[in-house]
Design a protein around this motif. Structure first.
Motif, PDB file in Angstrom:
ATOM      1  N   HIS A  34       0.858  -1.187   0.000  1.00  0.00           N
ATOM      2  CA  HIS A  34       0.000   0.000   0.000  1.00  0.00           C
ATOM      3  C   HIS A  34       0.897   1.242   0.000  1.00  0.00           C
ATOM      4  CE1 HIS A  34       1.030   0.202   4.238  1.00  0.00           C
ATOM      5  NE2 HIS A  34       0.541  -1.022   4.419  1.00  0.00           N
ATOM      6  N   HIS A  37       3.975   1.458   2.284  1.00  0.00           N
ATOM      7  CA  HIS A  37       5.183   0.783   1.786  1.00  0.00           C
ATOM      8  C   HIS A  37       5.850   1.633   0.692  1.00  0.00           C
ATOM      9  CE1 HIS A  37       2.724  -2.901   3.071  1.00  0.00           C
ATOM     10  NE2 HIS A  37       3.808  -2.993   3.805  1.00  0.00           N
ATOM     11  N   PRO A 176       8.095   8.022   8.548  1.00  0.00           N
ATOM     12  CA  PRO A 176       6.842   8.399   9.216  1.00  0.00           C
ATOM     13  C   PRO A 176       5.658   7.519   8.797  1.00  0.00           C
ATOM     14  CG  PRO A 176       7.509  10.084   7.627  1.00  0.00           C
ATOM     15  CD  PRO A 176       8.621   9.097   7.692  1.00  0.00           C
ATOM     16  N   ILE A 177       4.628   7.534   9.631  1.00  0.00           N
ATOM     17  CA  ILE A 177       3.432   6.709   9.372  1.00  0.00           C
ATOM     18  C   ILE A 177       2.586   7.343   8.270  1.00  0.00           C
ATOM     19  CG2 ILE A 177       1.303   5.779  10.394  1.00  0.00           C
ATOM     20  CD1 ILE A 177       2.643   5.926  13.147  1.00  0.00           C
ATOM     21  N   ALA A 185      -4.167   4.504  10.130  1.00  0.00           N
ATOM     22  CA  ALA A 185      -2.827   4.139   9.651  1.00  0.00           C
ATOM     23  C   ALA A 185      -2.968   3.075   8.565  1.00  0.00           C
ATOM     24  CB  ALA A 185      -1.992   3.605  10.815  1.00  0.00           C
ATOM     25  N   LEU A 186      -2.301   3.273   7.430  1.00  0.00           N
ATOM     26  CA  LEU A 186      -2.383   2.282   6.349  1.00  0.00           C
ATOM     27  C   LEU A 186      -1.764   0.985   6.841  1.00  0.00           C
ATOM     28  CD1 LEU A 186      -1.408   4.472   3.258  1.00  0.00           C
ATOM     29  CD2 LEU A 186      -3.692   3.964   4.167  1.00  0.00           C
ATOM     30  N   SER A 188      -1.639  -3.510   5.688  1.00  0.00           N
ATOM     31  CA  SER A 188      -2.097  -4.615   4.838  1.00  0.00           C
ATOM     32  C   SER A 188      -3.352  -5.240   5.441  1.00  0.00           C
ATOM     33  CB  SER A 188      -1.008  -5.674   4.719  1.00  0.00           C
ATOM     34  OG  SER A 188       0.177  -5.084   4.228  1.00  0.00           O
TER      35      SER A 188
HETATM   36  P1  AMP Z   1       4.656  -4.958   6.777  1.00  0.00           P
HETATM   37  O1  AMP Z   1       4.517  -5.360   5.345  1.00  0.00           O
HETATM   38  O2  AMP Z   1       3.361  -4.590   7.424  1.00  0.00           O
HETATM   39  O3  AMP Z   1       5.490  -5.922   7.572  1.00  0.00           O
HETATM   40  O4  AMP Z   1       5.468  -3.603   6.769  1.00  0.00           O
HETATM   41  C1  AMP Z   1       6.695  -3.478   6.105  1.00  0.00           C
HETATM   42  C2  AMP Z   1       7.306  -2.154   6.466  1.00  0.00           C
HETATM   43  O5  AMP Z   1       6.418  -1.108   6.080  1.00  0.00           O
HETATM   44  C3  AMP Z   1       7.529  -2.002   7.978  1.00  0.00           C
HETATM   45  O6  AMP Z   1       8.740  -1.301   8.184  1.00  0.00           O
HETATM   46  C4  AMP Z   1       6.333  -1.192   8.394  1.00  0.00           C
HETATM   47  O7  AMP Z   1       6.564  -0.430   9.565  1.00  0.00           O
HETATM   48  C5  AMP Z   1       6.160  -0.284   7.198  1.00  0.00           C
HETATM   49  N1  AMP Z   1       4.791   0.221   7.152  1.00  0.00           N
HETATM   50  C6  AMP Z   1       3.649  -0.503   7.174  1.00  0.00           C
HETATM   51  N2  AMP Z   1       2.579   0.313   7.181  1.00  0.00           N
HETATM   52  C7  AMP Z   1       3.065   1.578   7.186  1.00  0.00           C
HETATM   53  C8  AMP Z   1       2.474   2.879   7.221  1.00  0.00           C
HETATM   54  N3  AMP Z   1       1.155   3.059   7.264  1.00  0.00           N
HETATM   55  N4  AMP Z   1       3.306   3.955   7.208  1.00  0.00           N
HETATM   56  C9  AMP Z   1       4.651   3.801   7.190  1.00  0.00           C
HETATM   57  N5  AMP Z   1       5.269   2.618   7.171  1.00  0.00           N
HETATM   58  C10 AMP Z   1       4.491   1.517   7.164  1.00  0.00           C
END
Ligand code: AMP
Length: 282
Positions: A34, A37, A176-177, A185-186, A188
């Protein structure tokens, strides 16, 4: 854009890049990509010569088998999503055997207490799984910089600790988020929300933002109690925990002191979908 599934493909590519003194950036993800990422990938491209985007749903970090099975997977959609980045990136989508060999098992880490609270407390073994997979993946990708979202703030602190205890020469870059327009918060996991749950879910960020206004006039326990009461009003969302902690140590804040940075951390269930978020208070 190349997609590698075998570690030897990536290892020889990486060796070539290192030989040419190119700076390698790495964005590890579990896919179902999303805009959050994408923001990490953009930062990596801006700061590095070559970028590897990892897509691997790591079995050892799931303490709950059903959660692992239901985790959204869409490798074709992910590859399409990344196509606009073109030749700036390489996608690494290995199988568990490529990453772990025959031992799909966690090692045990001592992250100096960072692993005991919040996500570590409610998801036993989670950070051993995170540490194990990243140790393996860092050995394969050998990045100069790795990019992690503050969305998983506790994970970010643990990765910094992992790099320290394993003596790895990798710069961990916090990002940042990324949020939807309504503040959610975005994630998956948002893909698994029903329409009604998705409508309610922005309440999580809204409540964190309101809680922030109670800082620093109110004590940490009073702010946490207020959040707990707010969630009692919701029929759809169930609060798992609200914590207010020192950003560096992740120790629970008992009072607010000068020269410390505090963050509110939250985990909430919408049906069987577990959502986390956090917000800096000062
Ligand atoms: P994930 O695929 O959920 O394991 O996330 C992979 C990376 O993307 C991790 O470093 C997460 O912290 C980061 N991430 C996931 N969602 C977000 C978001 N909404 N904003 C910023 N980084 C994100």
């Amino acid at each position: 854009m190349q997609v590698f599934t075998k570690r030897h493909q990536l290892e020889s590519q990486v060796a070539n890049w290192h030989k040419n003194n190119l700076k390698i950036g790495y964005v590890p993800t579990m896919g179902a990509l999303h805009a959050g990422h994408a923001s990490l990938v953009e930062q990596a491209i801006a700061q590095c010569d070559r970028v590897v985007v990892g897509i691997f749903v790591n079995p050892t970090q799931f303490n709950n088998q059903e959660d692992l099975e239901k985790y959204p997977r869409d490798i074709e959609g992910d590859v399409d999503f990344l196509k606009p980045f073109g030749e700036s990136i390489i996608v690494f989508n290995p199988s568990a055997r490529e990453v772990y060999g025959n031992h799909v098992k966690s090692m045990h880490f001592d992250f100096a207490g960072l692993e005991d609270k919040m996500e570590g407390k409610f998801r036993p073994g989670h950070f051993d799984g995170v540490g194990t997979v990243l140790k393996h993946l860092f050995e394969i990708v050998r990045p100069d910089k790795a990019f992690f979202g503050e969305k998983d703030f506790q994970q970010l602190q643990i990765v910094k600790k992992l790099v320290e205890i394993e003596n790895l020469d990798i710069d961990i870059v916090p990002c940042p988020i990324s949020r939807a327009d309504d503040g959610l918060a975005l994630s998956s996991r948002n893909k698994r929300l029903t329409e009604q749950e998705r409508t309610e879910a922005p309440f999580i960020f809204k409540t964190l933002a309101e809680a922030k206004k109670l800082y620093p006039a109110n004590a940490p326990t009073a702010i946490k109690q207020w959040v707990e009461q707010e969630f009692e009003k919701s029929k759809i969302l169930q609060l798992e925990y609200i914590e207010i902690a020192d950003e560096d140590t992740l120790e629970t804040a008992t009072s607010f002191e000068e020269n410390h940075t505090y963050r509110a951390f939250i985990a909430v269930f919408a049906g069987d979908v577990r959502l986390i978020d956090n917000l800096r208070l000062n």
